[in-house]
Design a protein around this motif. Structure first.
Motif, PDB file in Angstrom:
ATOM      1  N   MET A 170     -11.083  11.033 -38.603  1.00  0.00           N
ATOM      2  CA  MET A 170     -11.511  11.182 -39.991  1.00  0.00           C
ATOM      3  C   MET A 170     -12.801  11.983 -40.113  1.00  0.00           C
ATOM      4  O   MET A 170     -13.089  12.554 -41.167  1.00  0.00           O
ATOM      5  N   GLN A 171     -13.566  12.006 -39.023  1.00  0.00           N
ATOM      6  CA  GLN A 171     -14.853  12.707 -39.073  1.00  0.00           C
ATOM      7  C   GLN A 171     -14.725  14.186 -38.717  1.00  0.00           C
ATOM      8  O   GLN A 171     -15.654  14.956 -38.926  1.00  0.00           O
ATOM      9  N   ALA A 172     -13.585  14.559 -38.149  1.00  0.00           N
ATOM     10  CA  ALA A 172     -13.407  15.940 -37.681  1.00  0.00           C
ATOM     11  C   ALA A 172     -13.181  16.883 -38.858  1.00  0.00           C
ATOM     12  O   ALA A 172     -12.504  16.538 -39.832  1.00  0.00           O
ATOM     13  N   MET A 179      -6.282  13.943 -31.235  1.00  0.00           N
ATOM     14  CA  MET A 179      -7.438  13.057 -31.410  1.00  0.00           C
ATOM     15  C   MET A 179      -7.028  11.588 -31.506  1.00  0.00           C
ATOM     16  O   MET A 179      -7.889  10.702 -31.513  1.00  0.00           O
ATOM     17  N   LEU A 180      -5.719  11.318 -31.589  1.00  0.00           N
ATOM     18  CA  LEU A 180      -5.238   9.939 -31.717  1.00  0.00           C
ATOM     19  C   LEU A 180      -4.898   9.325 -30.360  1.00  0.00           C
ATOM     20  O   LEU A 180      -4.245   8.285 -30.287  1.00  0.00           O
ATOM     21  N   SER A 181      -5.345   9.946 -29.277  1.00  0.00           N
ATOM     22  CA  SER A 181      -4.981   9.515 -27.930  1.00  0.00           C
ATOM     23  C   SER A 181      -5.474   8.115 -27.587  1.00  0.00           C
ATOM     24  O   SER A 181      -4.949   7.477 -26.658  1.00  0.00           O
ATOM     25  N   HIS A 247      -5.369   7.941 -44.614  1.00  0.00           N
ATOM     26  CA  HIS A 247      -4.266   8.862 -44.399  1.00  0.00           C
ATOM     27  C   HIS A 247      -4.767  10.270 -44.091  1.00  0.00           C
ATOM     28  O   HIS A 247      -5.696  10.756 -44.733  1.00  0.00           O
ATOM     29  N   LEU A 248      -4.123  10.887 -43.103  1.00  0.00           N
ATOM     30  CA  LEU A 248      -4.436  12.263 -42.736  1.00  0.00           C
ATOM     31  C   LEU A 248      -3.174  13.109 -42.829  1.00  0.00           C
ATOM     32  O   LEU A 248      -2.081  12.654 -42.483  1.00  0.00           O
TER      33      LEU A 248
END
Length: 284
Positions: A170-172, A179-181, A247-248
């Motif tokens: 969310m910060q990116a 990034m969800l690794s 949500h992204l």
């Protein structure tokens, strides 16, 4: 020529190995059975039964066609039984996968009205129930092994990636799936639809993400896993974030839910068009 009736006579003779006993089983006299076999043989251009003083012998060609003949006769009986059931109850039975947005399910129910009975199940179980004439139509995820069932075009329904509030993605400035690794993927079990499950994991791998899988049979299960901070999941684009989740919009085309309308018959009815229109509206 009534092909189903002639096949029914052929199956009876093949099982009884005798014209008289077959006629008794069918509740008719012997001459119509003999005539039906001759007409069927002429229609197919094959000898199916050899008459003997002791009864009847099934030929090699007859034995090869017998399993298919049994299926056709059985399907015709099932069709009649199902039609009688529908006439009596007026109920249309619709199967939906749990990944389908609740709003879509509600629109389908509202469009069909009181005569609809909507049931939820995995793609594999819904297809089995279609073949058993326990459902009239189903919306399942793609790809899937259809096996003699008719299916409409594939429709892509947009989905968003649900992540825990405060997750680094969310910060990116430009978040990516990789990034969800540090999170597990909350989703339905592989047994629900192996081809679709494997395809989605392949999508993640193409994005340099190979997540652990956590079983989540419903959107509630997904929300709990995400809100706990341990998982990410996929949710319909129209759903609002629940407490503890965000949500992204990541790899939208790749993670879309691809669905198809599946039915037993090739012919499309009014119910198919109604559901197809609802799904198309949701895909925009």
């Amino acid at each position: 020529m009534d092909l189903v009736r002639h096949l029914e006579y052929f199956v009876a003779v093949a099982e009884e190995r005798h014209f008289g006993r077959a006629a008794a089983t069918l509740g008719v006299t012997q001459p119509p059975v003999s005539r039906a076999i001759k007409v069927l043989e002429k229609h197919l251009g094959l000898t199916l039964v050899e008459r003997t003083p002791d009864g009847a012998i099934i030929t090699e060609h007859g034995a090869a066609l017998l399993p298919r003949a049994r299926l056709i006769v059985d399907d015709a009986r099932r069709l009649t039984t199902t039609a009688m059931s529908l006439t009596a109850s007026g109920t249309v039975r619709i199967g939906l996968i749990p990944q389908l947005d609740d709003a879509i399910a509600a629109r389908i129910a509202a469009s069909v009205g009181l005569q609809a009975r909507l049931e939820t199940g995995s793609a594999v179980s819904l297809l089995d129930r279609l073949r058993a004439h326990e459902l009239d139509i189903a919306v399942i995820d793609h790809p899937v092994v259809l096996d003699r069932l008719a299916a409409g075009p594939v429709i892509a329904l947009p989905r968003l990636v649900s992540v825990p509030v405060g997750h680094r993605s969310m910060q990116a400035q430009r978040p990516r799936l990789t990034m969800l690794s540090d999170l597990a993927f909350a989703t339905t079990p592989r047994t629900a639809n192996p081809p679709a499950h494997d395809l989605l994991l392949d999508v993640f791998r193409r994005h340099a993400l190979d997540p652990e899988v956590r079983i989540a049979n419903t959107f509630r299960d997904v929300a709990i896993g995400v809100a706990s901070g341990h998982c990410f999941g996929l949710v319909p684009a129209g759903n609002r974030p629940l407490p503890g989740t965000a949500h992204l919009d990541l790899a939208a085309e790749d993670v879309a839910l691809r669905v198809r309308i599946v039915r037993r018959d090739e012919e499309e009815g009014s119910l198919t068009h109604v559901i197809d229109r609802i799904l198309l509206q949701a895909s925009r």
